[in-house]
Write an enzyme that holds these catalytic residues in place. Structure first.
Site, short mmCIF file in Angstrom:
data_model
loop_
_atom_site.label_atom_id
_atom_site.label_comp_id
_atom_site.label_asym_id
_atom_site.label_seq_id
_atom_site.Cartn_x
_atom_site.Cartn_y
_atom_site.Cartn_z
N LYS A 185 -11.83 -5.10 12.60
CA LYS A 185 -12.48 -4.11 11.82
C LYS A 185 -13.84 -3.94 12.53
O LYS A 185 -14.61 -3.08 12.42
CB LYS A 185 -12.44 -4.82 10.47
CG LYS A 185 -11.31 -4.81 9.77
CD LYS A 185 -11.30 -5.36 8.16
CE LYS A 185 -10.19 -5.52 7.56
NZ LYS A 185 -9.87 -6.41 6.39
N GLY A 214 -10.77 -1.59 3.33
CA GLY A 214 -9.92 -1.18 2.24
C GLY A 214 -10.28 0.01 1.56
O GLY A 214 -10.35 1.09 1.93
N GLU A 235 -1.93 -14.97 3.52
CA GLU A 235 -0.50 -15.06 3.84
C GLU A 235 0.05 -16.57 4.12
O GLU A 235 -0.85 -17.29 4.43
CB GLU A 235 -0.37 -14.34 5.27
CG GLU A 235 -0.91 -12.83 5.30
CD GLU A 235 0.05 -11.96 4.37
OE1 GLU A 235 1.21 -12.16 4.26
OE2 GLU A 235 -0.28 -10.86 4.05
N ASP A 281 -8.65 -10.56 12.13
CA ASP A 281 -8.71 -9.41 11.16
C ASP A 281 -10.09 -8.86 11.17
O ASP A 281 -10.06 -7.79 11.29
CB ASP A 281 -8.07 -9.90 9.82
CG ASP A 281 -8.33 -8.65 8.77
OD1 ASP A 281 -7.53 -7.96 8.71
OD2 ASP A 281 -9.30 -8.57 8.16
N VAL A 328 0.85 -1.11 0.19
CA VAL A 328 0.17 0.02 0.02
C VAL A 328 0.80 1.28 -0.05
O VAL A 328 0.64 2.20 -0.78
CB VAL A 328 -1.01 -0.09 1.29
CG1 VAL A 328 -1.79 1.33 1.29
CG2 VAL A 328 -1.89 -1.27 1.21
#
Length: 437
Positions: free
Chosen positions: A206, A135, A191, A202, A17
């Site tokens: 969020k 995102g 990953e 994850d 990013v």
């Protein structure tokens, strides 16, 4: 060319990013200046290894390992390092030096958000984090600003692209989880260590961020109920499809009202969604957030939940907002977390289940199971029975797929435990919650 005020921008981290953010800042500098009303000068990029290979071709003179002077001399600091430390210390240093900060660091905000927001309030700085929850999807500003005058009742989000990719292929291709996960790792969706994704960590981070915004309440990460997808198999996907559902890993943030007042529930788990629901059509590695508000009604935000250039779009939107604030002057707008609604444990949530059991194919079994459900204050909505025949042609076990009406989660959970111990149930094949109805 308009003579704009110059703002110094520091970038911490140049991974997938960060390198795209730097490249876009350099490539579209004049266009961004026209939008922001200020020239955005990228004065340096802090990295551990300046010689490492990057996703974009960037000027070597921008790279540095000396973070502190870069932070102290900047108006806007973009943190894209990830992790907790040293990202936390760098952000606090940037805030205390008078800079506005932009971050996509969901783990940091989910664990240390109140500390960072409080530090910004003390000095009148602003924290921007549009890229931290979904995102490229613009969801932070709609929740924080557009819906600030409304009452959000519920959020259901597919906020992890890796798990959605895996579950989508399991649904559409009949594949097993381990095989799809291996493909996802080869393609770069997952990953090498996929634990954060497949175990729901994850998504839980969020969910904490989204719930804090939606309900104006600080939501600690440890208050988020979390389950992953590693227990999902082909048989469960087949049963869901047969019943008209699809399995998705959902982040559910819900306002609850009962006789004692209002509270909230924040949870992440694989759940069944009716195939007619908008979230059921979210395929591949895409994300979507479905918001139900009292006045606005149903809203859905859909798009890429990850990816270097896609996430860079959200980061640069925050940079432009920060630049506009610098030009306008005044103190930053603090986070609204004054509602202080209590966060309840999952046992107090009302849900419905699809329970799949293998039972003895004998008279009286159904009556026993119905009695256990009734005693547990759980009523049957649907029941389907099939007999699994043995290889010799003799009847084996019966498979029951039971859909329940809504009941307290603690009652449903205890009922499943009693079914497993009843003596007539050979195996509890699966237990999945139903959402979206």
């Amino acid at each position: 060319m308009t003579d704009y005020r110059r703002l110094r921008v520091a970038l911490l981290g140049a991974g997938a990013v960060g390198s795209q953010v730097a490249a876009l800042l350099l490539r579209h500098g004049q266009e961004l200046a026209d939008r922001a009303g200020a020239t955005l000068e990228l004065v340096g990029i802090a990295v551990r290894d300046p010689a490492a290979k990057r996703d974009a071709d960037l000027p070597a003179e921008l790279f540095t390992t000396d973070v502190e002077p870069l932070i102290v001399g900047s108006d806007i600091v973009i943190e894209l390092m990830g992790g907790i430390e040293p990202a936390r210390s760098h952000l606090l240093q940037a805030i205390n030096s008078g800079a506005d900060v932009v971050t996509a660091n969901k783990a940091l905000l989910a664990t240390h958000g109140p500390e960072i927001f409080d530090a910004a309030d003390q000095v009148g700085a602003q924290v921007y984090y549009e890229a931290a929850a979904a995102g490229a999807i613009p969801i932070i500003r709609p929740l924080r600003d557009s819906l600030a005058g409304d009452r959000v009742q519920r959020i259901m989000g597919i906020v992890n692209g890796t798990t959605n990719y895996i579950l989508d292929r399991m649904d559409t291709e009949g594949a097993e989880l381990a095989d799809v996960l291996a493909d996802a790792q080869r393609l770069g969706y997952a990953e090498a260590d996929p634990t954060a994704d497949v175990e729901g960590y994850d998504a839980a981070q969020k969910a904490a961020i989204l719930a804090s915004l939606a309900f104006h309440t600080t939501v600690p990460l440890e208050s988020v109920h979390r389950e992953g997808i590693t227990g999902i198999d082909k048989a469960m996907m087949d049963a869901a499809r047969h019943a008209g559902y699809v399995v998705k890993l959902l982040a559910v943030c819900e306002r609850l009202t009962d006789g004692s007042g209002e509270s909230i529930s924040v949870r992440v788990y694989p759940a069944l969604i009716d195939r007619t629901h908008p979230l059921a059509s979210v395929h591949g590695a895409n994300n979507a957030v479905f918001v139900q508000a009292e006045a606005a009604g149903n809203l859905m935000f859909y798009g890429a939940g990850a990816g270097g250039v896609q996430t860079a779009s959200a980061v640069l939107g925050d940079v432009v907002s920060a630049a506009r604030r610098h030009i306008a002057g005044g103190v930053g707008v603090g986070e609204s977390t004054r509602a202080n609604l209590p966060i309840v444990e999952i046992g107090r949530v009302t849900t419905s289940y699809q329970i799949t059991l293998e039972v003895d194919d004998e008279p009286g079994v159904l009556a026993t199971i119905a009695g256990i459900l009734s005693e547990g204050r759980v009523s049957i909505a649907t029941l389907e029975q099939t007999v699994v025949t043995e290889a010799n042609g003799e009847p084996g076990v019966a498979r029951l797929v039971i859909g329940t009406h809504k009941a307290l989660e603690q009652d449903l959970s205890e009922t499943v435990r009693r079914l497993a111990a009843s003596g007539v149930v050979e195996r509890v094949v699966s237990v999945l919650r139903v959402e979206g109805d």
